[in-house]
Write a protein that holds these residues in place. Structure first.
Motif, PDB file in Angstrom:
ATOM      1  N   LEU A  25       0.849  -1.194   0.000  1.00  0.00           N
ATOM      2  CA  LEU A  25       0.000   0.000   0.000  1.00  0.00           C
ATOM      3  C   LEU A  25       0.880   1.238   0.000  1.00  0.00           C
ATOM      4  N   ILE A  26       0.638   2.144  -0.947  1.00  0.00           N
ATOM      5  CA  ILE A  26       1.424   3.369  -1.093  1.00  0.00           C
ATOM      6  C   ILE A  26       0.489   4.560  -1.017  1.00  0.00           C
ATOM      7  N   THR A  27       0.775   5.494  -0.128  1.00  0.00           N
ATOM      8  CA  THR A  27      -0.013   6.728  -0.081  1.00  0.00           C
ATOM      9  C   THR A  27       0.633   7.767  -0.999  1.00  0.00           C
ATOM     10  N   GLY A  28      -0.207   8.607  -1.610  1.00  0.00           N
ATOM     11  CA  GLY A  28       0.321   9.606  -2.532  1.00  0.00           C
ATOM     12  C   GLY A  28       0.986   8.969  -3.734  1.00  0.00           C
ATOM     13  N   GLY A  29       0.370   7.909  -4.255  1.00  0.00           N
ATOM     14  CA  GLY A  29       0.995   7.154  -5.335  1.00  0.00           C
ATOM     15  C   GLY A  29       0.661   7.615  -6.739  1.00  0.00           C
ATOM     16  N   GLY A  30      -0.060   8.703  -6.880  1.00  0.00           N
ATOM     17  CA  GLY A  30      -0.505   9.114  -8.203  1.00  0.00           C
ATOM     18  C   GLY A  30       0.509   9.848  -9.039  1.00  0.00           C
ATOM     19  N   SER A  31       1.510  10.445  -8.396  1.00  0.00           N
ATOM     20  CA  SER A  31       2.473  11.249  -9.152  1.00  0.00           C
ATOM     21  C   SER A  31       3.817  11.255  -8.431  1.00  0.00           C
ATOM     22  N   GLY A  32       4.822  11.788  -9.101  1.00  0.00           N
ATOM     23  CA  GLY A  32       6.130  11.986  -8.499  1.00  0.00           C
ATOM     24  C   GLY A  32       6.788  10.697  -8.044  1.00  0.00           C
ATOM     25  N   ILE A  33       7.447  10.761  -6.881  1.00  0.00           N
ATOM     26  CA  ILE A  33       8.125   9.598  -6.334  1.00  0.00           C
ATOM     27  C   ILE A  33       7.132   8.470  -6.088  1.00  0.00           C
ATOM     28  N   GLY A  34       5.946   8.802  -5.609  1.00  0.00           N
ATOM     29  CA  GLY A  34       4.939   7.787  -5.331  1.00  0.00           C
ATOM     30  C   GLY A  34       4.552   7.008  -6.575  1.00  0.00           C
ATOM     31  N   GLY A  83       6.165  -7.627  -9.537  1.00  0.00           N
ATOM     32  CA  GLY A  83       5.164  -8.665  -9.334  1.00  0.00           C
ATOM     33  C   GLY A  83       4.367  -8.504  -8.053  1.00  0.00           C
ATOM     34  N   ALA A  84       4.524  -7.368  -7.379  1.00  0.00           N
ATOM     35  CA  ALA A  84       3.759  -7.119  -6.156  1.00  0.00           C
ATOM     36  C   ALA A  84       2.313  -6.773  -6.508  1.00  0.00           C
ATOM     37  N   LYS A  85       1.432  -6.980  -5.526  1.00  0.00           N
ATOM     38  CA  LYS A  85       0.045  -6.548  -5.643  1.00  0.00           C
ATOM     39  C   LYS A  85      -0.042  -5.168  -4.998  1.00  0.00           C
ATOM     40  N   VAL A  86      -0.235  -4.150  -5.818  1.00  0.00           N
ATOM     41  CA  VAL A  86      -0.118  -2.770  -5.361  1.00  0.00           C
ATOM     42  C   VAL A  86      -1.478  -2.102  -5.235  1.00  0.00           C
ATOM     43  N   ALA A  87      -1.706  -1.469  -4.095  1.00  0.00           N
ATOM     44  CA  ALA A  87      -2.834  -0.559  -3.913  1.00  0.00           C
ATOM     45  C   ALA A  87      -2.249   0.802  -3.590  1.00  0.00           C
ATOM     46  N   PHE A  88      -2.860   1.850  -4.107  1.00  0.00           N
ATOM     47  CA  PHE A  88      -2.349   3.179  -3.766  1.00  0.00           C
ATOM     48  C   PHE A  88      -3.480   4.170  -3.583  1.00  0.00           C
ATOM     49  N   LEU A  89      -3.211   5.134  -2.715  1.00  0.00           N
ATOM     50  CA  LEU A  89      -4.175   6.178  -2.381  1.00  0.00           C
ATOM     51  C   LEU A  89      -3.663   7.513  -2.890  1.00  0.00           C
ATOM     52  N   ASP A  90      -4.578   8.348  -3.366  1.00  0.00           N
ATOM     53  CA  ASP A  90      -4.207   9.700  -3.789  1.00  0.00           C
ATOM     54  C   ASP A  90      -5.474  10.534  -3.898  1.00  0.00           C
ATOM     55  N   ILE A  91      -5.326  11.823  -3.670  1.00  0.00           N
ATOM     56  CA  ILE A  91      -6.476  12.723  -3.791  1.00  0.00           C
ATOM     57  C   ILE A  91      -6.720  13.124  -5.237  1.00  0.00           C
ATOM     58  N   ALA A  92      -5.685  12.985  -6.086  1.00  0.00           N
ATOM     59  CA  ALA A  92      -5.780  13.386  -7.495  1.00  0.00           C
ATOM     60  C   ALA A  92      -6.246  12.201  -8.321  1.00  0.00           C
ATOM     61  N   GLU A  93      -7.501  12.182  -8.699  1.00  0.00           N
ATOM     62  CA  GLU A  93      -8.081  11.005  -9.337  1.00  0.00           C
ATOM     63  C   GLU A  93      -7.656  10.841 -10.800  1.00  0.00           C
ATOM     64  N   THR A  94      -7.635  11.925 -11.558  1.00  0.00           N
ATOM     65  CA  THR A  94      -7.368  11.809 -12.992  1.00  0.00           C
ATOM     66  C   THR A  94      -5.976  11.258 -13.264  1.00  0.00           C
ATOM     67  N   ILE A  95      -4.956  11.857 -12.654  1.00  0.00           N
ATOM     68  CA  ILE A  95      -3.596  11.390 -12.919  1.00  0.00           C
ATOM     69  C   ILE A  95      -3.374   9.976 -12.366  1.00  0.00           C
ATOM     70  N   PHE A 117      -6.325   1.486  -7.445  1.00  0.00           N
ATOM     71  CA  PHE A 117      -6.339   2.882  -6.999  1.00  0.00           C
ATOM     72  C   PHE A 117      -7.589   3.190  -6.203  1.00  0.00           C
ATOM     73  N   LEU A 118      -7.385   3.897  -5.080  1.00  0.00           N
ATOM     74  CA  LEU A 118      -8.489   4.375  -4.267  1.00  0.00           C
ATOM     75  C   LEU A 118      -8.316   5.878  -4.036  1.00  0.00           C
ATOM     76  N   PRO A 119      -9.292   6.702  -4.467  1.00  0.00           N
ATOM     77  CA  PRO A 119      -9.208   8.138  -4.155  1.00  0.00           C
ATOM     78  C   PRO A 119      -9.376   8.355  -2.658  1.00  0.00           C
ATOM     79  N   CYS A 120      -8.523   9.209  -2.084  1.00  0.00           N
ATOM     80  CA  CYS A 120      -8.578   9.401  -0.642  1.00  0.00           C
ATOM     81  C   CYS A 120      -7.945  10.730  -0.254  1.00  0.00           C
ATOM     82  N   ASP A 121      -8.632  11.470   0.599  1.00  0.00           N
ATOM     83  CA  ASP A 121      -8.082  12.656   1.240  1.00  0.00           C
ATOM     84  C   ASP A 121      -7.468  12.201   2.559  1.00  0.00           C
ATOM     85  N   LEU A 122      -6.160  12.130   2.609  1.00  0.00           N
ATOM     86  CA  LEU A 122      -5.473  11.566   3.768  1.00  0.00           C
ATOM     87  C   LEU A 122      -5.583  12.425   5.018  1.00  0.00           C
ATOM     88  N   THR A 123      -6.050  13.654   4.867  1.00  0.00           N
ATOM     89  CA  THR A 123      -6.266  14.476   6.056  1.00  0.00           C
ATOM     90  C   THR A 123      -7.545  14.075   6.786  1.00  0.00           C
TER      91      THR A 123
END
Length: 257
Positions: A18-27, A38-50, A68-74
């Motif tokens: 599980l990776i938070t902020g996985g939609g762009s950049g280092i994430g 070959g990992a099973k990856v889930a990631f959260l990000d507030i930016a849905e389109t990218i 991918f799951l959209p999420c406001d981590l705050t």
């Protein structure tokens, strides 16, 4: 795709990450690299389109597309619900990468209590509550790897980022205490501190010729560091190859600090 000259980790194959902020950049680089391992990856990000575009781009050489799951981590309640959803959809989380952050520039004279609290919520608070959410399952299995993303900004120290820098320093402290808390249960907690990394956001906001000159003057290695440089370190800390390593902070900055 991972070039042949870089390591492949058999222990990451099939592992739930599980990776938070996985939609762009280092994430985003982490999402891509774990998927190609070959990992099973889930990631959260507030930016849905990218984030959705990232998933669509990973069709070659990937056995299972990232989830991918959209999420406001705050919103800690929403964070908990998303983590539960990820586990129900992908499987029990074995690796957590607390990556999401916002290095928004701000002047110390103009920083209000409300702004300070918001920056702590964006950059620090969700690290702890994500750990709190995944640790019980890891304890049942007596194993797990948690990687918290800090920054060298607090070590330099940087300027025009007092709240961000305070949060990033706090992440190192959080890493150390949680490594002690969770170590007896077989859970490792480590920290990664990137330097100046050329993400799309950095190119857009600060990556001027003058900025590049200053960065390279500070680094011992005279080349631009890319998101995949950081992602490859995170792969190692997630893999069984690092099973004896916990409570550590790893700087990846080209030899700046």
């Amino acid at each position: 795709m991972t070039p042949d000259r870089f390591a492949r980790y058999p222990s990451l194959r099939g592992k739930v990450v599980l990776i938070t902020g996985g939609g762009s950049g280092i994430g985003a680089s982490m999402v891509e690299q774990f998927a190609h391992q070959g990992a099973k990856v889930a990631f959260l990000d507030i930016a849905e389109t990218i984030s959705q575009e990232l998933v669509k781009s990973l069709t070659e050489g990937v056995e299972q597309l990232p989830f991918f799951l959209p999420c406001d981590l705050t919103d800690i309640s929403a964070l908990g619900s998303c983590i539960q959803n990820a586990e129900e959809s992908v499987g029990p989380i074995e690796v957590l990468v607390n990556n999401a952050a916002n290095d928004e520039r701000h002047e110390w004279e103009e920083t209000t209590p409300e702004y300070w609290d918001r920056m702590m919520a964006v950059n620090l608070r969700h690290h702890f509550f994500a750990i709190q959410a995944v640790a019980p399952g890891m304890k049942i299995r007596s194993q797990g790897s948690i990687i918290n993303m800090s920054s060298i900004a607090w070590m330099l120290p940087g300027t025009r980022l007092p709240a961000y820098i305070s949060a990033k320093a706090g992440i190192v402290g959080l890493t150390r205490t949680m490594a002690r808390e969770l170590g007896p249960s077989g859970i490792r907690v480590n920290c990664v501190l990137p330097g100046a990394i050329q993400t799309e956001k950095q190119r857009r906001l600060v990556w001027t010729p003058e900025y590049i000159e200053r960065i390279l003057a500070g680094q011992s290695i005279k080349r631009t560091l890319m998101p995949e440089d950081v992602a490859r370190l995170v792969l190692f800390l997630a893999a069984d190859d690092s099973s004896a390593i916990t409570n550590q902070s790893y700087v990846i900055d080209g030899g700046w600090v």
